[in-house]
Each structure stands twice: as structure tokens, then as C-alpha cells.
Scaffold this motif. Structure first.
Motif, short mmCIF file in Angstrom:
data_model
loop_
_atom_site.label_atom_id
_atom_site.label_comp_id
_atom_site.label_asym_id
_atom_site.label_seq_id
_atom_site.Cartn_x
_atom_site.Cartn_y
_atom_site.Cartn_z
N GLU A 82 20.10 84.48 81.11
CA GLU A 82 20.31 85.93 81.16
C GLU A 82 20.29 86.44 82.60
O GLU A 82 21.12 87.25 83.01
N ASP A 83 19.35 85.94 83.40
CA ASP A 83 19.25 86.35 84.79
C ASP A 83 20.50 85.95 85.56
O ASP A 83 21.04 86.73 86.34
N ASN A 110 23.43 88.20 84.57
CA ASN A 110 23.25 89.52 85.17
C ASN A 110 23.69 89.50 86.64
O ASN A 110 24.46 90.35 87.08
N PRO A 152 5.62 84.67 75.64
CA PRO A 152 6.98 84.22 75.33
C PRO A 152 6.98 82.76 74.86
O PRO A 152 6.10 81.99 75.22
N TYR A 175 10.84 78.91 86.38
CA TYR A 175 10.65 78.57 84.97
C TYR A 175 10.32 77.10 84.78
O TYR A 175 9.74 76.73 83.77
N TRP A 178 12.75 81.57 74.67
CA TRP A 178 12.97 82.81 75.41
C TRP A 178 13.00 82.54 76.92
O TRP A 178 13.83 83.10 77.64
N ALA A 179 12.11 81.69 77.39
CA ALA A 179 12.03 81.41 78.83
C ALA A 179 13.38 80.89 79.34
O ALA A 179 13.89 81.37 80.36
N TRP A 180 13.96 79.93 78.63
CA TRP A 180 15.21 79.35 79.10
C TRP A 180 16.40 80.26 78.82
O TRP A 180 17.37 80.28 79.58
N PHE A 181 16.31 81.08 77.77
CA PHE A 181 17.31 82.12 77.57
C PHE A 181 17.27 83.09 78.75
O PHE A 181 18.31 83.51 79.26
N HIS A 182 16.07 83.41 79.21
CA HIS A 182 15.94 84.35 80.33
C HIS A 182 16.55 83.78 81.61
O HIS A 182 17.13 84.53 82.40
#
Length: 186
Positions: free
Chosen positions: A160-161, A164, A149, A74, A153-157
Motif C-alpha cells: 500500500e505504501d 501510494n 496488526p 517491516y 496487514w503488515a505486508w499489505f501495508h
């Protein structure tokens, strides 16, 4: 060794002055996710880090390597505005795909080595986010073919990753480093 975390502080999302308001909130969330990941791997030895229990496709070490690779990917998408290049970024692709593509990441590193990679990647993220404003956070990525995106969203992802995979780490840890059971005869 790092200092013990301030547990009470973990339960407050309070932007730091160094960042624009919305970026500061995002940074706090990234930090919280990382603090809990660090707590979940604390004390693991190299054998435990790289053990892959039956029924699992990865080890804790592979998941930590993947987390660092996701964040570095990212950096390319968000901060450099470019996509992965299979030749130039073969090692990164290897960590991202957990060895299925690119150059497979090395195995057998110590916890300190893996945590060092996570720290280095996060330091780049935090420095870059400190230089940006909330308008940038709302802007779209500029990677050709992946421009739908927005930066937020990119940094939220990235967060999120990590969350997870932290769940996977917790499951694997129970198998490779089970907590001592109380002595029933006492």
C-alpha cells in the motif's frame, strides 16, 4: 538492464508454488506493485531522480529510498519481532522519515543504485515469506506495543505504501521528465 516485463502476466494474480497459497497471492500483489513502480522510473537520470519540483516535499529518489526503508522496517517488525531502535537503526529511520529523523539518507544516487536497494530488500522479503505458512500470515506481530496488526496487514501495508508513493512519483515525473510533445507543425 532487466528484461521487458510480460504485460499480460501482470494482469493475473496466480500464486507461485514456492509459497503457501495466501502468501503466494500476497507475493504476486507485491510483485505487481513493484513492476509498475519500476516501469514508472525507467529511464530517469540522476538529476531527474533528485529534483524536487516546487510544491513537492520529496524527490523521486527520496521516495524510492523510502520504499526500501519501509520494506526493511517491516522486516524488523514482522520477521524479527522487534521495533526500530533509534541508534541501531538510525539510517533506516532516516529513509523511513525521508530525512526528518535518524541519519538522513544520501542523495544523488543513480537509478541503478536505488533499484539495487529495492531488489535487495525485496529478496529478503521473498526468501522469508517462502519459509512461512498461511497460519503465520494470519498471526499477529510480536512487536511490543505494535502487536495488534497481523502479518498479512503488515505486508499489505508495504504494498500500500509503495502504491501510494508511486502515485507521487508519477506526478513528479511529469514535471521533471515530461514526455516529448508531438510536433504541431508536422
Amino acid at each position: 538492464m532487466t528484461a521487458a516485463p510480460d504485460w499480460q502476466r501482470w494482469y493475473r494474480i496466480e500464486p507461485q508454488e514456492r509459497y503457501a497459497p495466501q502468501i503466494g497471492v500476497l507475493v504476486e500483489m507485491l510483485n505487481y506493485a513493484r513492476m509498475t513502480t519500476l516501469a514508472d522510473v525507467r529511464g530517469l537520470n540522476t538529476e531527474q531522480l533528485w529534483a524536487t519540483p516546487p510544491g513537492f516535499g520529496n524527490s523521486i529518489g527520496a521516495l524510492l529510498t523510502h520504499m526500501a526503508a519501509v520494506e526493511r522496517t517491516y522486516h524488523l517488525f514482522s520477521l524479527e519481532g522487534r521495533d526500530l531502535d533509534p541508534e541501531r537503526d538510525a539510517a533506516l529511520l532516516g529513509g523511513l522519515s525521508m530525512g526528518r529523523e535518524g541519519t538522513p539518507p544520501p542523495t544523488g544516487q543513480s537509478l541503478e543504485t536505488l533499484l539495487g536497494e529495492l531488489r535487495e530488500s525485496r529478496a529478503v522479503t521473498l526468501a522469508a515469506l517462502a519459509e512461512r505458512d498461511d497460519a503465520w500470515l494470519a498471526s499477529r506481530l510480536t512487536v511490543p506495543g505494535f502487536d495488534f496488526p497481523n502479518q498479512h496487514w503488515a505486508w499489505f501495508h508495504v504494498m500500500e505504501d509503495e502504491v501510494n508513493h508511486r502515485g507521487q512519483i508519477r506526478l513528479i515525473r511529469k514535471l521533471v521528465a515530461p514526455a516529448p510533445q508531438p510536433d504541431a507543425s508536422a
